[in-house]
Design a protein around this motif. Structure first.
Motif, PDB file in Angstrom:
ATOM      1  N   ALA A 193       0.842  -1.198   0.000  1.00 54.94           N
ATOM      2  CA  ALA A 193       0.000   0.000   0.000  1.00 54.94           C
ATOM      3  C   ALA A 193       0.875   1.245   0.000  1.00 54.94           C
ATOM      4  O   ALA A 193       2.090   1.183   0.200  1.00 54.94           O
ATOM      5  CB  ALA A 193      -0.914   0.006   1.220  1.00 54.94           C
ATOM      6  N   THR A 195       1.364   5.400   1.477  1.00 56.52           N
ATOM      7  CA  THR A 195       1.389   6.001   2.811  1.00 56.52           C
ATOM      8  C   THR A 195       0.424   7.175   2.949  1.00 56.52           C
ATOM      9  O   THR A 195       0.251   7.688   4.058  1.00 56.52           O
ATOM     10  CB  THR A 195       2.809   6.484   3.161  1.00 56.52           C
ATOM     11  OG1 THR A 195       3.252   7.411   2.164  1.00 56.52           O
ATOM     12  CG2 THR A 195       3.776   5.311   3.226  1.00 56.52           C
ATOM     13  N   ASN A 201      -5.991   3.641   0.338  1.00 64.39           N
ATOM     14  CA  ASN A 201      -5.049   2.848   1.126  1.00 64.39           C
ATOM     15  C   ASN A 201      -5.734   2.161   2.299  1.00 64.39           C
ATOM     16  O   ASN A 201      -5.540   0.964   2.540  1.00 64.39           O
ATOM     17  CB  ASN A 201      -3.911   3.738   1.637  1.00 64.39           C
ATOM     18  CG  ASN A 201      -2.906   4.093   0.557  1.00 64.39           C
ATOM     19  OD1 ASN A 201      -2.545   3.266  -0.274  1.00 64.39           O
ATOM     20  ND2 ASN A 201      -2.440   5.329   0.557  1.00 64.39           N
ATOM     21  N   GLU A 205      -6.498  -1.979   2.710  1.00 62.78           N
ATOM     22  CA  GLU A 205      -5.912  -2.763   3.796  1.00 62.78           C
ATOM     23  C   GLU A 205      -6.988  -3.423   4.648  1.00 62.78           C
ATOM     24  O   GLU A 205      -6.821  -4.572   5.089  1.00 62.78           O
ATOM     25  CB  GLU A 205      -5.012  -1.883   4.665  1.00 62.78           C
ATOM     26  CG  GLU A 205      -4.312  -2.680   5.747  1.00 62.78           C
ATOM     27  CD  GLU A 205      -3.209  -1.907   6.449  1.00 62.78           C
ATOM     28  OE1 GLU A 205      -2.766  -2.365   7.538  1.00 62.78           O
ATOM     29  OE2 GLU A 205      -2.774  -0.855   5.921  1.00 62.78           O
ATOM     30  N   TYR A 222       3.122  -4.222   3.300  1.00 62.03           N
ATOM     31  CA  TYR A 222       4.240  -3.298   3.110  1.00 62.03           C
ATOM     32  C   TYR A 222       3.656  -1.936   2.749  1.00 62.03           C
ATOM     33  O   TYR A 222       2.646  -1.852   2.063  1.00 62.03           O
ATOM     34  CB  TYR A 222       5.161  -3.765   1.982  1.00 62.03           C
ATOM     35  CG  TYR A 222       5.744  -5.146   2.184  1.00 62.03           C
ATOM     36  CD1 TYR A 222       6.986  -5.317   2.775  1.00 62.03           C
ATOM     37  CD2 TYR A 222       5.037  -6.280   1.775  1.00 62.03           C
ATOM     38  CE1 TYR A 222       7.529  -6.580   2.959  1.00 62.03           C
ATOM     39  CE2 TYR A 222       5.563  -7.551   1.962  1.00 62.03           C
ATOM     40  CZ  TYR A 222       6.809  -7.694   2.557  1.00 62.03           C
ATOM     41  OH  TYR A 222       7.332  -8.952   2.733  1.00 62.03           O
ATOM     42  N   ARG A 223       4.322  -0.873   3.189  1.00 60.84           N
ATOM     43  CA  ARG A 223       3.873   0.481   2.856  1.00 60.84           C
ATOM     44  C   ARG A 223       5.044   1.268   2.282  1.00 60.84           C
ATOM     45  O   ARG A 223       6.157   1.198   2.805  1.00 60.84           O
ATOM     46  CB  ARG A 223       3.308   1.194   4.083  1.00 60.84           C
ATOM     47  CG  ARG A 223       2.066   0.511   4.667  1.00 60.84           C
ATOM     48  CD  ARG A 223       1.540   1.263   5.888  1.00 60.84           C
ATOM     49  NE  ARG A 223       0.392   0.566   6.471  1.00 60.84           N
ATOM     50  CZ  ARG A 223       0.497  -0.417   7.351  1.00 60.84           C
ATOM     51  NH1 ARG A 223       1.691  -0.814   7.760  1.00 60.84           N
ATOM     52  NH2 ARG A 223      -0.586  -1.012   7.827  1.00 60.84           N
ATOM     53  N   GLU A 224       4.752   1.986   1.216  1.00 61.04           N
ATOM     54  CA  GLU A 224       5.798   2.766   0.561  1.00 61.04           C
ATOM     55  C   GLU A 224       5.207   4.079   0.080  1.00 61.04           C
ATOM     56  O   GLU A 224       4.090   4.118  -0.450  1.00 61.04           O
ATOM     57  CB  GLU A 224       6.396   1.988  -0.614  1.00 61.04           C
ATOM     58  CG  GLU A 224       7.475   2.722  -1.391  1.00 61.04           C
ATOM     59  CD  GLU A 224       8.659   3.137  -0.525  1.00 61.04           C
ATOM     60  OE1 GLU A 224       9.171   4.257  -0.745  1.00 61.04           O
ATOM     61  OE2 GLU A 224       9.058   2.368   0.377  1.00 61.04           O
ATOM     62  N   ASP A 225       5.933   5.153   0.279  1.00 60.37           N
ATOM     63  CA  ASP A 225       5.503   6.491  -0.114  1.00 60.37           C
ATOM     64  C   ASP A 225       5.187   6.537  -1.607  1.00 60.37           C
ATOM     65  O   ASP A 225       6.004   6.107  -2.437  1.00 60.37           O
ATOM     66  CB  ASP A 225       6.624   7.482   0.214  1.00 60.37           C
ATOM     67  CG  ASP A 225       6.183   8.935   0.139  1.00 60.37           C
ATOM     68  OD1 ASP A 225       5.410   9.282  -0.784  1.00 60.37           O
ATOM     69  OD2 ASP A 225       6.626   9.730   0.982  1.00 60.37           O
TER      70      ASP A 225
END
Length: 345
Positions: A193, A195, A201, A205, A222-225
């Protein structure tokens, strides 16, 4: 508007800041001699109360202008209003403009109007469409305090009482993606997803964790900008490869740019797609269509969503408070990244 529903005035700002209305006027218009600390106090008070200093904007809003405003919140958080390969927002804005024209209105694109870089005249519209608001979005707060009608595409996750939003099909999309992966043999499915604190998002989730609980699978999130683009997808892949655990054999990656970078890095590490890993992107993009192999993606139907948003806003402007918000059905476009034979159930 104030909490009582009354429009905020220069007198309210002066009272809040503890200064005269002349000082407020000078501080907000850059005229006269005002101490820096006083100017900051006035500006902060105006922002807190949601006061628009532009008299033209306030006067124009008393009549129908034939103009709608559009604020695309995800672009406000990115480094560019033209992110490479992300065509969803261009398609959305174009379709919204055409839909507005078809109803006799023009459409104006506006940056985050709560920042000092946007002139007050930007609020001189009949109503706003806010795409993908963030939690407790200050733009919604500003518009509501100034009595400006608005609808949003996606909910504000921290405003349960705000109901004038269009559902974007996130839960249904997630369910379809997980079924698609499961039908093709995935055993461990992960979610990548972004941030941004938005409903896309959050609801993705929520749907993923509910699906995992129903299957007895441990959730792997996992989270990423979003700003990191393809390089961010590569960083997530490195985390997977370095974890000491097998890389999940099914990955739902919400942004197309992350999905493209993730796939490229996993293949560099010797994994095959779709043989070892299947990948689905939650938003179709130039990257998902041009990657090798091409990446299965959710087409978020920006044209249909934009048209629905314009019609929904205009229904509210016409005084129709009874009809509920429309919903949009998106399309899962199967491509090479999940091209495995179906598993017998």
């Amino acid at each position: 508007m104030s909490t009582s529903g009354r429009r905020v005035t220069i007198h309210d700002v002066a009272r809040n800041a503890g200064v005269s209305i002349t000082t407020v006027s000078h501080a907000l218009n850059g005229k006269g001699v005002v101490a820096a600390a006083t100017r900051k106090r006035v500006v902060d008070a105006a922002a807190t109360l949601g006061y628009s200093a532009d008299a033209i904007a306030r006067g124009l809003r008393s009549n129908r202008l034939g103009i709608l405003g559009l604020v695309i919140r995800p672009l406000d958080t990115l480094d560019s209003y033209l992110p490479v390969g992300v065509d969803y927002f261009v398609r959305f804005a174009g379709a919204a403009a055409v839909a507005a024209l078809d109803r006799g209105f023009g459409l104006m694109l506006v940056r985050d109007p709560t920042t000092g870089s946007v002139p007050g005249i930007a609020l001189a519209v009949d109503g706003f469409i806010i795409s993908d608001p963030v939690g407790n979005d200050p733009v919604i707060g500003l518009l509501k305090r100034n009595g400006i009608p608005l609808v949003t595409v996606g909910r504000d996750v921290d405003r349960p009482d705000f109901t004038d939003w269009i559902g974007t099909g996130t839960g249904a999309d997630s369910t379809e993606v997980f079924a698609h992966l499961l039908d093709r043999g995935a055993q461990r499915v992960a979610l990548v997803a972004g941030t941004d604190a938005n409903a896309w998002n959050a609801d993705s989730e929520i749907a993923y964790r509910s699906w995992c609980a129903g299957r007895g699978q441990e959730a792997i999130v996992y989270r990423e900008d979003e700003r990191s683009g393809e390089s961010g997808g590569r960083m997530v892949a490195d985390v997977m490869l370095d974890s000491g655990e097998p890389v999940p054999d099914g990955i739902y990656c919400l942004t197309g740019r992350h999905a493209s970078g993730l796939q490229a890095r996993l293949r560099e590490a010797g994994l095959t797609v779709p043989g070892d890993v299947m990948i689905v992107a939650g938003s179709d993009s130039e990257q998902t269509r041009s990657s090798r192999p091409t990446i299965t993606s959710v087409d978020l139907s920006p044209e249909a969503t934009a048209t629905a948003a314009v019609n929904f806003l205009l229904s509210r402007l016409d005084g129709d408070a009874r009809s509920g918000p429309p919903s949009v059905k998106n399309v899962l476009r199967a491509r090479e990244s999940t091209n495995r034979p179906l598993v017998d159930s």
